[in-house]
Design a protein around this motif. Structure first.
Motif, PDB file in Angstrom:
ATOM      1  N   GLU A   1      27.484 -62.731  -0.163  1.00 41.93           N
ATOM      2  CA  GLU A   1      26.669 -62.297  -1.296  1.00 41.93           C
ATOM      3  C   GLU A   1      27.474 -61.408  -2.232  1.00 41.93           C
ATOM      4  O   GLU A   1      28.483 -60.811  -1.843  1.00 41.93           O
ATOM      5  CB  GLU A   1      25.423 -61.545  -0.819  1.00 41.93           C
ATOM      6  CG  GLU A   1      24.496 -62.365   0.057  1.00 41.93           C
ATOM      7  CD  GLU A   1      23.295 -61.576   0.519  1.00 41.93           C
ATOM      8  OE1 GLU A   1      22.298 -62.186   0.906  1.00 41.93           O
ATOM      9  OE2 GLU A   1      23.357 -60.319   0.487  1.00 41.93           O
ATOM     10  N   THR A   2      26.992 -61.307  -3.468  1.00 43.98           N
ATOM     11  CA  THR A   2      27.536 -60.372  -4.444  1.00 43.98           C
ATOM     12  C   THR A   2      26.437 -59.376  -4.794  1.00 43.98           C
ATOM     13  O   THR A   2      25.368 -59.772  -5.271  1.00 43.98           O
ATOM     14  CB  THR A   2      28.011 -61.095  -5.702  1.00 43.98           C
ATOM     15  OG1 THR A   2      29.046 -62.027  -5.347  1.00 43.98           O
ATOM     16  CG2 THR A   2      28.565 -60.115  -6.723  1.00 43.98           C
ATOM     17  N   VAL A   3      26.689 -58.097  -4.527  1.00 45.97           N
ATOM     18  CA  VAL A   3      25.666 -57.061  -4.669  1.00 45.97           C
ATOM     19  C   VAL A   3      26.118 -56.040  -5.700  1.00 45.97           C
ATOM     20  O   VAL A   3      27.235 -55.526  -5.622  1.00 45.97           O
ATOM     21  CB  VAL A   3      25.413 -56.365  -3.314  1.00 45.97           C
ATOM     22  CG1 VAL A   3      24.342 -55.301  -3.455  1.00 45.97           C
ATOM     23  CG2 VAL A   3      25.022 -57.386  -2.256  1.00 45.97           C
ATOM     24  N   PRO A   4      25.269 -55.716  -6.707  1.00 47.14           N
ATOM     25  CA  PRO A   4      25.606 -54.638  -7.637  1.00 47.14           C
ATOM     26  C   PRO A   4      25.213 -53.283  -7.055  1.00 47.14           C
ATOM     27  O   PRO A   4      24.127 -53.128  -6.489  1.00 47.14           O
ATOM     28  CB  PRO A   4      24.768 -54.973  -8.878  1.00 47.14           C
ATOM     29  CG  PRO A   4      23.584 -55.711  -8.336  1.00 47.14           C
ATOM     30  CD  PRO A   4      24.054 -56.453  -7.117  1.00 47.14           C
ATOM     31  N   VAL A   5      26.086 -52.320  -7.156  1.00 47.39           N
ATOM     32  CA  VAL A   5      25.827 -50.971  -6.661  1.00 47.39           C
ATOM     33  C   VAL A   5      26.094 -49.997  -7.803  1.00 47.39           C
ATOM     34  O   VAL A   5      27.154 -50.040  -8.435  1.00 47.39           O
ATOM     35  CB  VAL A   5      26.720 -50.635  -5.448  1.00 47.39           C
ATOM     36  CG1 VAL A   5      26.509 -49.192  -5.022  1.00 47.39           C
ATOM     37  CG2 VAL A   5      26.416 -51.577  -4.288  1.00 47.39           C
ATOM     38  N   ALA A   6      25.112 -49.148  -8.069  1.00 47.71           N
ATOM     39  CA  ALA A   6      25.271 -48.120  -9.100  1.00 47.71           C
ATOM     40  C   ALA A   6      25.663 -46.815  -8.413  1.00 47.71           C
ATOM     41  O   ALA A   6      24.895 -46.275  -7.612  1.00 47.71           O
ATOM     42  CB  ALA A   6      23.981 -47.951  -9.889  1.00 47.71           C
ATOM     43  N   LEU A   7      26.844 -46.323  -8.712  1.00 45.97           N
ATOM     44  CA  LEU A   7      27.329 -45.071  -8.136  1.00 45.97           C
ATOM     45  C   LEU A   7      27.164 -43.976  -9.180  1.00 45.97           C
ATOM     46  O   LEU A   7      27.922 -43.902 -10.149  1.00 45.97           O
ATOM     47  CB  LEU A   7      28.798 -45.223  -7.716  1.00 45.97           C
ATOM     48  CG  LEU A   7      29.448 -43.999  -7.064  1.00 45.97           C
ATOM     49  CD1 LEU A   7      28.701 -43.596  -5.799  1.00 45.97           C
ATOM     50  CD2 LEU A   7      30.911 -44.265  -6.752  1.00 45.97           C
ATOM     51  N   ASN A   8      26.153 -43.144  -8.997  1.00 43.43           N
ATOM     52  CA  ASN A   8      25.860 -42.050  -9.934  1.00 43.43           C
ATOM     53  C   ASN A   8      26.251 -40.730  -9.279  1.00 43.43           C
ATOM     54  O   ASN A   8      25.611 -40.294  -8.309  1.00 43.43           O
ATOM     55  CB  ASN A   8      24.371 -42.040 -10.298  1.00 43.43           C
ATOM     56  CG  ASN A   8      23.932 -43.341 -10.935  1.00 43.43           C
ATOM     57  OD1 ASN A   8      24.674 -43.940 -11.699  1.00 43.43           O
ATOM     58  ND2 ASN A   8      22.735 -43.793 -10.612  1.00 43.43           N
ATOM     59  N   LEU A   9      27.304 -40.135  -9.769  1.00 43.76           N
ATOM     60  CA  LEU A   9      27.803 -38.884  -9.199  1.00 43.76           C
ATOM     61  C   LEU A   9      27.124 -37.700  -9.877  1.00 43.76           C
ATOM     62  O   LEU A   9      26.801 -37.729 -11.070  1.00 43.76           O
ATOM     63  CB  LEU A   9      29.319 -38.798  -9.378  1.00 43.76           C
ATOM     64  CG  LEU A   9      30.134 -39.946  -8.754  1.00 43.76           C
ATOM     65  CD1 LEU A   9      31.620 -39.757  -9.022  1.00 43.76           C
ATOM     66  CD2 LEU A   9      29.873 -40.052  -7.255  1.00 43.76           C
ATOM     67  N   SER A  10      26.907 -36.669  -9.100  1.00 46.69           N
ATOM     68  CA  SER A  10      26.280 -35.461  -9.638  1.00 46.69           C
ATOM     69  C   SER A  10      27.271 -34.705 -10.523  1.00 46.69           C
ATOM     70  O   SER A  10      28.474 -35.006 -10.540  1.00 46.69           O
ATOM     71  CB  SER A  10      25.809 -34.568  -8.486  1.00 46.69           C
ATOM     72  OG  SER A  10      26.927 -34.082  -7.755  1.00 46.69           O
ATOM     73  N   GLY A  11      26.752 -33.734 -11.224  1.00 45.29           N
ATOM     74  CA  GLY A  11      27.619 -32.947 -12.108  1.00 45.29           C
ATOM     75  C   GLY A  11      28.448 -31.919 -11.383  1.00 45.29           C
ATOM     76  O   GLY A  11      29.303 -31.260 -12.003  1.00 45.29           O
ATOM     77  N   ASN A  12      28.225 -31.775 -10.075  1.00 41.85           N
ATOM     78  CA  ASN A  12      29.025 -30.809  -9.306  1.00 41.85           C
ATOM     79  C   ASN A  12      30.420 -31.362  -9.061  1.00 41.85           C
ATOM     80  O   ASN A  12      30.596 -32.565  -8.890  1.00 41.85           O
ATOM     81  CB  ASN A  12      28.341 -30.526  -7.968  1.00 41.85           C
ATOM     82  CG  ASN A  12      26.947 -29.938  -8.156  1.00 41.85           C
ATOM     83  OD1 ASN A  12      26.711 -29.195  -9.099  1.00 41.85           O
ATOM     84  ND2 ASN A  12      26.032 -30.300  -7.260  1.00 41.85           N
TER      85      ASN A  12
ATOM     86  N   ALA B   1      31.584 -35.764  -6.791  1.00 40.59           N
ATOM     87  CA  ALA B   1      32.856 -36.474  -6.891  1.00 40.59           C
ATOM     88  C   ALA B   1      33.758 -36.150  -5.708  1.00 40.59           C
ATOM     89  O   ALA B   1      34.441 -37.020  -5.157  1.00 40.59           O
ATOM     90  CB  ALA B   1      33.551 -36.125  -8.206  1.00 40.59           C
ATOM     91  N   ALA B   2      33.754 -34.876  -5.271  1.00 41.90           N
ATOM     92  CA  ALA B   2      34.593 -34.491  -4.139  1.00 41.90           C
ATOM     93  C   ALA B   2      34.124 -35.185  -2.865  1.00 41.90           C
ATOM     94  O   ALA B   2      34.951 -35.622  -2.043  1.00 41.90           O
ATOM     95  CB  ALA B   2      34.558 -32.975  -3.973  1.00 41.90           C
ATOM     96  N   GLU B   3      32.807 -35.294  -2.684  1.00 42.76           N
ATOM     97  CA  GLU B   3      32.291 -35.978  -1.500  1.00 42.76           C
ATOM     98  C   GLU B   3      32.648 -37.461  -1.519  1.00 42.76           C
ATOM     99  O   GLU B   3      32.952 -38.046  -0.475  1.00 42.76           O
ATOM    100  CB  GLU B   3      30.776 -35.805  -1.431  1.00 42.76           C
ATOM    101  CG  GLU B   3      30.328 -34.378  -1.112  1.00 42.76           C
ATOM    102  CD  GLU B   3      28.826 -34.220  -1.217  1.00 42.76           C
ATOM    103  OE1 GLU B   3      28.277 -33.336  -0.533  1.00 42.76           O
ATOM    104  OE2 GLU B   3      28.195 -34.982  -1.997  1.00 42.76           O
ATOM    105  N   ALA B   4      32.614 -38.074  -2.705  1.00 41.87           N
ATOM    106  CA  ALA B   4      32.963 -39.491  -2.808  1.00 41.87           C
ATOM    107  C   ALA B   4      34.422 -39.719  -2.450  1.00 41.87           C
ATOM    108  O   ALA B   4      34.761 -40.677  -1.749  1.00 41.87           O
ATOM    109  CB  ALA B   4      32.672 -39.994  -4.219  1.00 41.87           C
ATOM    110  N   ARG B   5      35.305 -38.841  -2.931  1.00 36.57           N
ATOM    111  CA  ARG B   5      36.726 -38.999  -2.607  1.00 36.57           C
ATOM    112  C   ARG B   5      36.980 -38.791  -1.114  1.00 36.57           C
ATOM    113  O   ARG B   5      37.843 -39.460  -0.526  1.00 36.57           O
ATOM    114  CB  ARG B   5      37.555 -38.006  -3.414  1.00 36.57           C
ATOM    115  CG  ARG B   5      37.544 -38.231  -4.927  1.00 36.57           C
ATOM    116  CD  ARG B   5      38.625 -37.407  -5.596  1.00 36.57           C
ATOM    117  NE  ARG B   5      38.480 -37.415  -7.041  1.00 36.57           N
ATOM    118  CZ  ARG B   5      37.847 -36.474  -7.735  1.00 36.57           C
ATOM    119  NH1 ARG B   5      37.292 -35.442  -7.090  1.00 36.57           N
ATOM    120  NH2 ARG B   5      37.746 -36.545  -9.036  1.00 36.57           N
ATOM    121  N   ALA B   6      36.247 -37.868  -0.509  1.00 29.99           N
ATOM    122  CA  ALA B   6      36.488 -37.564   0.900  1.00 29.99           C
ATOM    123  C   ALA B   6      35.822 -38.571   1.841  1.00 29.99           C
ATOM    124  O   ALA B   6      36.309 -38.777   2.961  1.00 29.99           O
ATOM    125  CB  ALA B   6      35.971 -36.150   1.219  1.00 29.99           C
ATOM    126  N   GLY B   7      34.735 -39.207   1.402  1.00 27.04           N
ATOM    127  CA  GLY B   7      33.980 -40.071   2.309  1.00 27.04           C
ATOM    128  C   GLY B   7      34.191 -41.560   2.117  1.00 27.04           C
ATOM    129  O   GLY B   7      33.702 -42.355   2.929  1.00 27.04           O
TER     130      GLY B   7
END
Length: 279
Positions: A267-278, A188-194
């Motif tokens: 185009e419309t593309v579905p993206v699954a964002l699966n965050l780790s438990g860290n 989650a921290a990497e997603a917020r920062a990147g």
């Protein structure tokens, strides 16, 4: 010989008929013959059908607007409208979709689905995935499941970037800058920062969230996004106000599983964002 016999018979009939009746009968016959000859001559002179001057229908080109609408509604990959297009909610079950096999002609199909234990199984339409959860339909890049009388969608995970092929001539360290894929996803921290988010406004109203990379862009690419992507829906809920930006930021937590609909060019593309438990 036949003509002589016919004339003789007509002469005998004429003897039995009054002279005026016989005269008018011959006149009517001659008039009918004259009419038919006139019709034959007219048909030869003007070869028209029984409905007059008939001409074959000419091809008419479609208007440009109609052509554009027709092309916009055509999908060369067969992803046409289906009875389950009205299903907008995305499931929050701990299952993952790895492949689909759609039988359009029979209206059936199957899917490769992994349950909470991570074991992949082939499930046919109508079969049970989990207790109380049944596979309802299979589409091009998603499936429809039914649980508790409610239908939900599960999309193929397209967030994992494609494997990078390294040129042997570039040396053994050519792939050192490519982020390694993690089975647990990014944190989650990497997603917020990147990943940077900004509302997109059209006609004075918010219609999506514009995505852009932050830092070196590795986390942004690892999440399955590309520069210029626009988030239009999160877990089936459309982006309609600036408050949705805060809602998405609040959902980026450890262990989160987000189904994001991205507008990528045309185009419309579905993206699954699966965050780790860290954290």
């Amino acid at each position: 010989m036949l003509r002589t016999v016919t004339i003789e018979r007509l002469s005998r009939v004429g003897q039995w008929l009054p002279r005026d009746v016989y005269f008018w009968a011959k006149a009517l016959i001659l008039a009918a013959i004259a009419i038919q000859l006139a019709r034959l001559a007219w048909a030869i002179a003007t070869p028209l059908g029984p409905v007059g001057d008939w001409r074959p229908a000419q091809a008419r080109a479609m208007a440009p607007a109609a052509q554009a609408a027709l092309i916009a509604g055509f999908d060369p990959f067969g992803r046409g409208a289906s009875p389950d297009d009205a299903v907008t909610s995305v499931t929050d079950l701990d299952i993952a979709l790895f492949g689909v096999r759609e039988n359009i002609s029979a209206g059936t199909g199957s899917a490769i689905i992994a349950g909470p234990d991570g074991i992949q199984k082939s499930i046919g339409v109508g079969e049970e995935i989990l207790p109380g959860v049944r596979l309802s339909a299979v589409a091009f890049d998603y499936i429809v499941i039914e649980r508790g009388g409610r239908k939900e969608k599960l999309f193929l995970d397209q967030s994992t970037p494609a494997e990078v092929v390294v040129d042997a001539a570039a040396g053994p360290n050519a792939a050192s800058d490519v982020p390694a894929a993690s089975s647990g996803g990014i944190s989650a921290a990497e997603a917020r920062a990147g990943i940077a988010l900004a509302p997109r406004s059209e006609g004075g109203r918010v219609t999506g969230l514009a995505l852009s990379p932050q830092g070196d862009g590795k986390i942004f690419a690892a999440a399955g996004f590309r520069p210029g992507d626009i988030v239009t829906a999160i877990n089936g809920r459309r982006i309609t106000s600036p408050a949705d930006l805060a809602a998405l930021s609040g959902q980026i937590i450890p262990g989160a599983r987000l189904s994001i609909t991205v507008e990528r060019g045309a185009e419309t593309v579905p993206v699954a964002l699966n965050l780790s438990g860290n954290p």
